[in-house]
Design a protein around this motif. Structure first.
Motif, short mmCIF file in Angstrom:
data_model
loop_
_atom_site.label_atom_id
_atom_site.label_comp_id
_atom_site.label_asym_id
_atom_site.label_seq_id
_atom_site.Cartn_x
_atom_site.Cartn_y
_atom_site.Cartn_z
N GLY A 146 2.32 -6.54 13.65
CA GLY A 146 3.24 -5.48 13.25
C GLY A 146 2.58 -4.12 13.17
N ARG A 147 3.12 -3.35 12.27
CA ARG A 147 2.67 -1.96 12.13
C ARG A 147 1.15 -1.88 11.90
N ARG A 148 0.66 -2.76 11.08
CA ARG A 148 -0.78 -2.72 10.76
C ARG A 148 -1.67 -3.01 11.96
N PHE A 198 4.69 -0.56 17.28
CA PHE A 198 5.66 0.45 16.83
C PHE A 198 6.97 0.27 17.61
N SER A 218 11.94 -3.38 16.09
CA SER A 218 11.66 -3.08 14.68
C SER A 218 10.32 -3.69 14.30
N VAL A 219 9.67 -3.05 13.38
CA VAL A 219 8.36 -3.56 12.95
C VAL A 219 8.29 -3.67 11.44
N SER A 220 7.51 -4.61 11.00
CA SER A 220 7.15 -4.72 9.57
C SER A 220 5.62 -4.69 9.57
N PRO A 221 4.98 -4.68 8.43
CA PRO A 221 3.51 -4.61 8.46
C PRO A 221 2.85 -5.69 9.31
N SER A 278 6.74 -8.03 14.36
CA SER A 278 7.57 -7.12 15.16
C SER A 278 8.69 -7.92 15.79
#
Lengths: 273, 157
Positions: free
Chosen positions: A137-139, A143, A160-163, A166
């Protein structure tokens, strides 16, 4: 004495004659079937006499064999189980090895772009919508809008992404639309998902020459999407003289139900910021 | 009430895992909707107000596992919840066969509506997957309904 000798000769000659007749008729084997009652009688007598001995012999040897066989069977079953597990592990390693090799090849082929590896986590809850969730994900640099590919071709884009996860909209989703180009003829169009395992390429004029088997790749006209990523091969071309556009069906390069290892793709410098 | 709702939400996570990981692992195009059975269970055991809250919250949570337009999933499940609430006075919802048939019918209705509205032409293989998914959904619904009942009895007697 002479009289007695004549009495013996006559039966001997008759016997010899019968033997000669039998020898001469020996080629007709069917004639011997007349002797079957004799053989049957012999068989019954032989069985009556020998069966008790056979039963005792069979009981003895089969019991010993059974005990040994049971032991042998257990040993072999355990060995088969061990070998099956080993085989399964080797098959898994082989598959993983092939997949990693393909990923490595893909990396070396696309050295100009930055690849972020990820694994498939879950698939869409609905059969109609085609999204997957990946374990990065984001980490990890993912993106929204980021293109996602597999070694076999283009898969879709992150929506969509989360930490740590994705969600990727696959190109087969009915809401997906990708600018594409036919590799051989450089004819441009938009590849749209159909909610099934095939794609449709739209806005290709009927006047354009399009053939079945041609490869469709990304055109690179959309901001973050690199040019030349394989989308799929044309499997059907339907031309209607009354319509402006040709109806083109594309079979994706990647079988969406068998996705495992994927890459997030970054090819523009600002995306890494 | 809160404990029941939290437990049911925990079960929903398990349901999502089964629906998005385990079932597709067996067959990529196969889907089995376990939530429909839970809706039936909620109607039988929790009543309208608690049930409505649960269905709303859960269907929004499940939206995270699909690429469907936001709100589409809650719309479908809410529609199912309301229709079942209306017809529960007419039919005996506690009956296992009724649960099975209703869940299968709503599953088929949902898939059919999506296919129609999105103008999708399913291949024979995908049609087989949808049919099998509908049957599995129907078969699983009495279990899921009973599970809701057990959770309710465990916390609220």
């Amino acid at each position: 004495m002479e009289h007695g000798g004549t009495n013996k000769i006559i039966p001997a000659v008759i016997a010899l004659a019968i033997v000669i007749v039998l020898l001469s008729l020996g080629q007709y084997r069917s004639l011997t079937s007349g002797l079957s009652p004799v053989r049957e009688g012999f068989y019954i007598a032989e069985r009556v006499v020998t069966t008790p001995f056979r039963v005792i012999h069979a009981l003895w040897t089969d019991y010993i064999a059974l005990v040994n066989t049971r032991k042998e069977n257990k040993r072999l079953a355990a060995r088969i189980e061990r070998l099956e597990v080993q085989s399964m592990a080797l098959q898994g390693l082989k598959g993983e090895n092939e997949r990693l090799r393909a990923m490595l090849d893909f990396r070396s082929e696309h050295g100009d772009i930055k690849l972020y590896p990820a694994q498939l986590l879950a698939q869409d809850i609905s059969i109609v919508f085609k999204t997957v969730i990946i374990d990065r994900g984001r980490r990890h640099g993912f993106f929204p809008g980021m293109p996602v590919v597999s070694p076999l071709g283009f898969l879709g884009r992150v929506i969509s992404v989360s930490p740590h996860t994705s969600q990727v909209l696959l190109i087969t989703d009915p809401t997906s639309a990708i600018p594409a180009v036919i590799e051989e003829s450089q004819v441009k169009g938009i590849v749209k998902g159909a909610g099934t395992n095939v794609l449709s390429m739209e806005y290709v004029r009927s006047t354009e020459l399009v053939a079945v088997g041609e490869m469709v790749v990304t055109s690179g006209l959309q901001g973050r999407l690199p040019k030349g990523l394989r989308i799929g091969r044309i499997v059907r071309v339907e031309k209607d003289p009354h319509k402006i556009f040709t109806r083109i069906t594309v079979s994706p390069s990647v079988e969406m139900s068998k996705i495992e290892g994927v890459f997030g793709v970054v090819f523009r410098a600002e995306d890494t910021d | 009430m809160l404990k029941t709702q939290i437990s049911l939400l925990g079960i929903i996570l398990l349901v999502a895992f089964i629906e998005t990981v385990l079932v597709p692992e067996v067959w990529g195009t196969l889907r089995c909707d376990l939530f429909l059975g839970m809706i039936i269970g909620v109607i039988i055991h929790l009543g309208f107000s608690q049930g409505l809250l649960f269905v709303m919250v859960t269907s929004v949570l499940l939206q995270a596992f699909t690429g469907a337009r936001p709100g589409l999933l809650p719309l479908f499940y809410l529609f199912t919840f309301v229709v079942l609430n209306i017809i529960k006075d007419i039919i005996y919802l506690e009956n296992i066969m009724t649960q099975l048939m209703l869940a299968a019918a709503f599953s088929a209705l949902g898939a059919g509506a999506l296919v129609l509205f999105l103008d999708i032409s399913l291949t024979s293989r995908e049609l087989a997957a949808v049919t099998l998914g509908t049957v599995l959904t129907g078969c699983a619904s009495p279990l899921m309904a009973a599970l809701v009942g057990r959770v309710k009895r465990a916390y609220e007697g």
